[in-house]
Design an enzyme around this catalytic site. Structure first.
Site, PDB file in Angstrom:
ATOM      1  N   CYS A  83      33.970  46.000  42.653  1.00 38.13           N
ATOM      2  CA  CYS A  83      32.634  46.621  42.659  1.00 38.13           C
ATOM      3  C   CYS A  83      31.660  45.978  43.636  1.00 38.13           C
ATOM      4  O   CYS A  83      31.278  46.599  44.623  1.00 38.13           O
ATOM      5  CB  CYS A  83      32.058  46.583  41.248  1.00 38.13           C
ATOM      6  SG  CYS A  83      33.129  47.415  40.064  1.00 38.13           S
ATOM      7  N   LYS A 135      32.474  46.085  47.640  1.00 40.65           N
ATOM      8  CA  LYS A 135      32.497  47.420  48.278  1.00 40.65           C
ATOM      9  C   LYS A 135      31.176  48.142  48.059  1.00 40.65           C
ATOM     10  O   LYS A 135      30.762  48.950  48.900  1.00 40.65           O
ATOM     11  CB  LYS A 135      33.704  48.248  47.824  1.00 40.65           C
ATOM     12  CG  LYS A 135      33.757  48.619  46.358  1.00 40.65           C
ATOM     13  CD  LYS A 135      33.474  50.065  46.080  1.00 40.65           C
ATOM     14  CE  LYS A 135      33.650  50.369  44.599  1.00 40.65           C
ATOM     15  NZ  LYS A 135      32.820  51.437  44.081  1.00 40.65           N
TER      16      LYS A 135
HETATM   17  C1  UGA Z   1      29.900  44.129  38.245  1.00 40.47           C
HETATM   18  C2  UGA Z   1      28.527  44.200  37.582  1.00 40.47           C
HETATM   19  O1  UGA Z   1      28.198  42.932  37.002  1.00 40.47           O
HETATM   20  C3  UGA Z   1      28.513  45.270  36.493  1.00 40.47           C
HETATM   21  O2  UGA Z   1      27.220  45.379  35.921  1.00 40.47           O
HETATM   22  C4  UGA Z   1      28.920  46.614  37.120  1.00 40.47           C
HETATM   23  O3  UGA Z   1      28.971  47.648  36.161  1.00 40.47           O
HETATM   24  C5  UGA Z   1      30.292  46.460  37.752  1.00 40.47           C
HETATM   25  O4  UGA Z   1      30.266  45.423  38.751  1.00 40.47           O
HETATM   26  C6  UGA Z   1      30.652  47.780  38.365  1.00 40.47           C
HETATM   27  O5  UGA Z   1      30.025  48.174  39.351  1.00 40.47           O
HETATM   28  O6  UGA Z   1      31.487  48.490  37.809  1.00 40.47           O
HETATM   29  P1  UGA Z   1      32.226  43.007  37.574  1.00 40.47           P
HETATM   30  O7  UGA Z   1      32.753  43.487  38.886  1.00 40.47           O
HETATM   31  O8  UGA Z   1      33.054  43.167  36.358  1.00 40.47           O
HETATM   32  O9  UGA Z   1      30.826  43.713  37.253  1.00 40.47           O
HETATM   33  O10 UGA Z   1      31.971  41.447  37.769  1.00 40.47           O
HETATM   34  P2  UGA Z   1      30.747  40.433  37.636  1.00 40.47           P
HETATM   35  O11 UGA Z   1      30.708  39.842  36.301  1.00 40.47           O
HETATM   36  O12 UGA Z   1      29.499  41.046  38.160  1.00 40.47           O
HETATM   37  O13 UGA Z   1      31.225  39.304  38.659  1.00 40.47           O
HETATM   38  C7  UGA Z   1      31.412  39.627  40.028  1.00 40.47           C
HETATM   39  C8  UGA Z   1      31.839  38.427  40.809  1.00 40.47           C
HETATM   40  O14 UGA Z   1      30.757  37.521  40.955  1.00 40.47           O
HETATM   41  C9  UGA Z   1      32.988  37.624  40.217  1.00 40.47           C
HETATM   42  O15 UGA Z   1      33.896  37.302  41.251  1.00 40.47           O
HETATM   43  C10 UGA Z   1      32.307  36.375  39.699  1.00 40.47           C
HETATM   44  O16 UGA Z   1      33.160  35.276  39.682  1.00 40.47           O
HETATM   45  C11 UGA Z   1      31.179  36.211  40.698  1.00 40.47           C
HETATM   46  N1  UGA Z   1      30.036  35.423  40.197  1.00 40.47           N
HETATM   47  C12 UGA Z   1      29.319  35.867  39.131  1.00 40.47           C
HETATM   48  C13 UGA Z   1      29.674  34.247  40.848  1.00 40.47           C
HETATM   49  O17 UGA Z   1      30.306  33.829  41.829  1.00 40.47           O
HETATM   50  N2  UGA Z   1      28.585  33.544  40.385  1.00 40.47           N
HETATM   51  C14 UGA Z   1      27.862  33.956  39.315  1.00 40.47           C
HETATM   52  O18 UGA Z   1      26.893  33.268  38.957  1.00 40.47           O
HETATM   53  C15 UGA Z   1      28.237  35.141  38.676  1.00 40.47           C
END
Ligand code: UGA
Length: 436
Positions: free
Chosen positions: A263, A266
């Site tokens: 997500c 992209k």
């Molecule tokens: C993300 C959004 O958080 C959701 O709200 C959204 O619905 C979703 O995309 C989507 O568009 O469907 P997700 O892809 O499951 O959700 O993952 P996240 O929890 O957002 O994490 C994304 C990335 O950021 C991961 O690789 C995580 O390790 C990284 N991250 C997160 C960090 O490097 N630092 C942080 O402090 C938090």
């Protein structure tokens, strides 16, 4: 209510199962025969906590069915479009072919008054275009973005933190959509879930704006990590300190190897591409910087590893702990962890990687890598250990536990998820990101 869900990937499978658990009568449709067979047997085709239980209960209750035939969507009052919108090959824009195919495939089975609800993440302007395609059938189109996080997908779907309805411009149509969606989401609405009812463009933008903001927050703290690295500051303490300001908040300020997944990466690229099409590229030009900062962190982890290996990774044994883009997921799409494993392998290191859930998916994409069946197996005789996904089982590893297994007590914490003091006191060389 009778619902259909077109597309049974992450979004659709969870949505279908969650809607059935709320008492709706749901049919999930997908072109992938193997996926439909698994789902019909109550098996989740990917790792998501809580989903297998929900699927089994739904299938056993008879309220949840899956099919490869779109004709089975006929008769549902509300049809959700939940197919993927990946990055287009050779471009940063979103590939809408699956959304277009889902809508086209549904057209022959729509009845007057049916509601077609887009949930996929799309470039602003898509709903307006699709509404015209749907209109001749007498069905009404709406957009209802989804904010679920992998690893928390069930909880986020059953009890979302907000609902967004993108309603059509005609008042009577908007009213019909509202009534239908209020019934679909009755359970969440009665518990006071905030609802924003708006037009198509806002609803589409809410989704990409939310992901762009989250990505920016992560890249902001990773930029601070870069500055910390040349000044001797500690980015984790910096994040704690600025996070106490309620206007900033501590969540999503974890510096490390950066964001990945299907997500955030992209979506920010597609948003920038769409803004350029609209003649407003400069408005979100910063997202390109957000992307660059993010991608630099992968290389930074590799550089630290090479430095600790004495300047060359060639023939060195490296244990890579983590392959999924985040914990509690087997998703390796655009995964920083997998990239680190691949980059080190490309430098000639003898990489042995382990992820509690993502080994198989990683192997499919990168069969040249070697995989271990446990963290202990991965670190055996390692010259260096790299942690790149902060699974609970990796955070629980102790320096005492690993010391007798490795060849050299050197650990690179690509997620700043370990206790640096404890590892150093136990005689390890500990390297975090943006930390002295
Ligand atoms: C993300 C959004 O958080 C959701 O709200 C959204 O619905 C979703 O995309 C989507 O568009 O469907 P997700 O892809 O499951 O959700 O993952 P996240 O929890 O957002 O994490 C994304 C990335 O950021 C991961 O690789 C995580 O390790 C990284 N991250 C997160 C960090 O490097 N630092 C942080 O402090 C938090």
């Amino acid at each position: 209510m009778k619902l259909s869900v077109i597309g049974c990937g992450y979004l659709g499978a969870v949505h279908a199962a969650a809607m059935a658990s709320l008492g709706h009568d749901v049919v999930g449709i997908d072109v992938d025969q193997a996926k439909i067979e698994a789902l019909s047997a109550g098996r989740a085709p990917f790792f998501e906590p809580g989903l297998p239980e929900l699927l089994l209960a739904g299938v056993e209750s008879g309220r949840l069915r899956f099919s490869t035939d779109t004709a089975d969507a006929a008769g549902a009052a509300v049809h959700f479009i939940a197919v993927g919108t990946p990055q287009k090959a050779g471009s940063t824009a979103a590939d809408l072919r699956y959304v277009d195919a889902a809508v086209d495939g549904l057209l022959p089975y729509l009845s007057v008054g049916d509601i077609v609800v887009g949930k996929s993440t799309v470039p602003v302007g898509t709903a307006e275009r699709l509404a015209e395609i749907v209109a001749p059938t007498g069905a009404i189109l709406a957009w209802n973005p989804e904010f679920l996080r992998e690893g928390f997908a069930v909880q986020d779907t059953v009890a979302p933190d907000r609902l967004v309805y993108g309603l059509p411009p005609a008042a009577a149509d908007a009213e019909a959509v509202r009534t239908a969606l209020d019934e679909v989401y009755a359970a969440a609405l009665t518990t006071g879930t905030p609802l924003v009812a708006t037009g198509f463009a806002t609803a589409e933008l809410v989704k990409v704006a939310a992901n762009a903001f989250l990505a920016t927050k992560i890249s902001f703290i990773n930029a601070m990590a870069e500055i910390s690295e040349v000044t001797g500051a500690d980015v984790t303490e910096l994040a704690d300190a600025i996070g106490y300001d309620a206007r900033i908040g501590r969540r999503f300020l974890n510096a490390g190897v950066g964001f990945g997944g299907g997500c955030l990466p992209k979506d920010i690229r597609a948003f920038a591409a769409r803004a350029e099409e609209l003649g407003r590229g400069e408005s979100v030009a910063f997202l390109k910087e957000v992307d660059s900062i993010n991608l630099r962190r992968r290389q930074r982890v590799v550089d630290i590893a090479v430095e600790e290996l004495g300047g060359s990774a060639y023939q060195k044994r490296v244990a890579v702990l983590g392959l999924a883009f985040k914990p509690d997921s087997d998703d390796v799409r655009d995964s920083p962890a997998l990239d680190v494993a691949v980059l080190l392998n490309g430098l000639g290191a003898r990489v042995l990687a382990y992820d509690p859930e993502a080994n198989a998916n990683a192997k499919r994409l990168h069969p040249q890598l070697h995989f271990a069946a446990s963290a202990e197996e991965a670190v055996a005789d390692a010259d260096l250990v790299v942690v790149v996904t902060e699974w609970k089982e990796f955070r629980a590893l102790t320096p005492e536990q690993l010391a007798p297994l490795v060849a050299a007590k050197v650990i690179v914490d690509g997620r700043n998820c370990l206790d640096a003091t404890a590892w150093r006191e136990a005689g390890w060389t500990y390297r975090g990101l943006g930390r002295p």
